[in-house]
Design a protein around this motif. Structure first.
Motif, PDB file in Angstrom:
ATOM      1  N   ARG A  18      48.699  -0.103 -21.453  1.00  0.00           N
ATOM      2  CA  ARG A  18      47.386  -0.740 -21.465  1.00  0.00           C
ATOM      3  C   ARG A  18      46.466  -0.062 -22.477  1.00  0.00           C
ATOM      4  O   ARG A  18      45.752  -0.726 -23.242  1.00  0.00           O
ATOM      5  N   GLN A  22      44.957  -4.859 -13.641  1.00  0.00           N
ATOM      6  CA  GLN A  22      46.060  -5.443 -14.413  1.00  0.00           C
ATOM      7  C   GLN A  22      46.908  -6.407 -13.584  1.00  0.00           C
ATOM      8  O   GLN A  22      47.123  -7.551 -14.005  1.00  0.00           O
ATOM      9  N   ASP A  69      49.872  -9.401 -20.503  1.00  0.00           N
ATOM     10  CA  ASP A  69      48.708  -8.896 -21.230  1.00  0.00           C
ATOM     11  C   ASP A  69      49.040  -8.642 -22.694  1.00  0.00           C
ATOM     12  O   ASP A  69      48.207  -8.881 -23.580  1.00  0.00           O
ATOM     13  N   ALA A  81      53.583  -5.546 -17.948  1.00  0.00           N
ATOM     14  CA  ALA A  81      52.601  -5.572 -19.038  1.00  0.00           C
ATOM     15  C   ALA A  81      52.827  -6.716 -20.008  1.00  0.00           C
ATOM     16  O   ALA A  81      52.004  -6.930 -20.908  1.00  0.00           O
TER      17      ALA A  81
END
Length: 490
Positions: free
Chosen positions: A373, A261, A338, A335
């Motif tokens: 995720r 990530q 993403d 995050a």
């Protein structure tokens, strides 16, 4: 004609009985125990009683009769306690001394109060025979329990003494006019002298052999246990070596999983910045947020590498107070790229008061990142994709919760979701939730997975429960966030 001098026989037996316990106690210098102390003390008392009996005709009756019998009974009591101690069944002392006191009272009444010499002699002899028989029975039990020949020999010796006392008892009952002293006739005297000699010498040798046998068995057990411990240590070393080799493989997989990530975020932001520069559509000021995110992702990757290194070479970091607001902010920032790339809307539900736990901020951020995720990956088949990140407390627990509006997980998959290498995603490694669960356990908490939880978004719910810092200062009403506090974060 009396061809045996009774006082001389009693004197010799008394001296032997006094010497044998002292020798036994000296030999047992390395193996002394309460049981051995009781046995040797009983022998000394019995020897002292016989020694006094050898001078009975020259002593007052209070000593020659009363004290002698009390010493005999006390000797039996101590030896009974000794063998019961070895059998791990010690008696309360009152069950030994109360009968002795009652027998002494009976002797006083029958001898001085009523003058019933025959009754006194017969009852005393019967009581002494019963005590010796009980000692023989205990020795027999001990021999069966420990498989000791010496204990069996000891039982036989005391049974022989019991037989001699029974002969004397019969003699007293058949000749009521006889002398009330313990022995009267030569044959009976010889029999009691022989069995007394056996108990004085052979009896102590048998007891000594029994204790030494027990010590040798204990030494053998210790040697076997040491050999087993050494073999176990050697096996553990071999297992650790194998596990170390296996851990290297697992750590390489975990490293790739945890770095995917932040490295992906660095790559995405770098590509975005390069494309904007190539098209001349960006100013230096507009590049600053991208570069800051690249720096943040790189720092996170560095911390992950350091964390995995510390996992390989454990050096537990001290836990510190951590505000869950900071954890959620860091995780959502990491995050964000993403989530935007996958078209996921992140909803935040902050509580009205701060919520703190004792822990490692990096590990908790890593756990929330894994939850975000997984939630993002589960929304591939959903058009309007939403993930909600919230935290709060319900004393004594604090919680971090990630919810999505995806299809969720069936019950059979929920059971195995935290197992290492279990995954439902193509190309997935199946380590994310396993790592989160290990983080929760290191913090004294646990991971809860649910499908379509009440009040959720209708999909899977990921909840990390941790011990609340100062739980008495918080109440559920002051910690739990309300739906009206929900804010949208693209």
């Amino acid at each position: 004609m009396n061809w045996i001098d009774i006082p001389t026989v009693l004197l010799v037996l008394g001296l032997l009985y006094l010497m044998a316990p002292a020798i036994t106690w000296a030999v047992l210098a390395q193996d002394r125990s309460p049981s051995a102390a009781f046995w040797c003390a009983g022998g000394l008392l019995f020897g002292l009683g016989i020694f006094i009996a050898s001078f009975a005709n020259r002593l007052p009756a209070i000593i020659g009769v009363f004290l002698t019998n009390v010493l005999f009974w006390a000797s039996c009591a101590l030896r009974i306690q000794s063998l019961r101690w070895d059998l791990r069944e010690p008696l309360a002392w009152r069950w030994l001394w109360v009968p002795i006191g009652m027998a002494a009272l009976f002797t006083s009444i029958t001898h001085w109060g009523l003058g019933w010499y025959v009754m006194r002699a017969s009852v005393n002899t019967a009581l002494l025979a019963a005590g010796m028989a009980y000692i023989a029975l205990l020795a027999l039990r001990l021999g069966r329990q420990e498989r000791s020949r010496n204990a069996f020999f000891l039982a036989c010796i005391y049974l022989a003494l019991v037989m001699a006392l029974i002969v004397r008892l019969v003699e007293i009952l058949l000749h009521p006019g006889g002398n009330p002293l313990p022995v009267a006739r030569p044959a009976t005297t010889a029999l009691i002298a022989l069995t007394g000699l056996l108990t004085a010498v052979a009896g102590h040798f048998c007891y000594l052999g029994m204790v030494l046998d027990r010590a040798r068995r204990r030494e053998r057990v210790l040697v076997v246990e040491k050999a087993q411990r050494d073999a176990k240590i050697l096996l553990q070393q071999e297992v650790r070596q194998v596990e170390r080799q296996r851990s290297i493989d697992q750590m390489s997989v975990s490293l790739a999983h945890e770095l995917s990530q932040p490295v992906g975020a660095v790559l995405t932001n770098a590509q975005t910045g390069l494309r904007a520069i190539e098209l001349h559509r960006v100013t230096p000021q507009e590049l600053i947020p991208l570069l800051q995110q690249i720096e943040q992702s790189a720092r996170h990757a560095s911390r992950v590498i350091e964390r995995i290194r510390s996992f390989i070479r454990p050096s537990r970091l001290p836990h510190q107070p951590v505000d869950l607001a900071d954890v959620c902010h860091s995780a959502s920032e990491l995050a964000a790229t993403d989530l935007r790339k996958n078209g996921v809307e992140l909803l935040r539900s902050p509580p009205t008061t701060p919520v703190q736990v004792m822990g490692d901020a990096l590990e908790l951020t890593q756990a929330v990142l894994n939850g975000l995720r997984n939630a993002s990956d589960a929304l591939a088949s959903v058009q309007h994709r939403q993930v909600r990140l919230s935290y709060g407390c319900e004393a004594p627990w604090a919680w971090l919760r990630v919810e999505d509006n995806g299809p969720g997980l069936p019950a059979d998959q929920l059971k195995n979701a935290t197992e290492p290498f279990f995954t439902t995603k193509a190309g997935g490694l199946g380590l994310g939730l396993s790592i989160v669960e290990s983080i929760a356990q290191r913090h004294g908490g646990h991971l809860i997975l649910a499908h379509a939880a009440p009040g959720g978004l209708g999909g899977a719910t990921f909840e990390l429960r941790l011990p609340l810092l100062c739980p008495t200062a918080r109440t559920p009403s002051s910690c739990v966030s309300s739906d009206s506090a929900t804010a949208s974060e693209p």
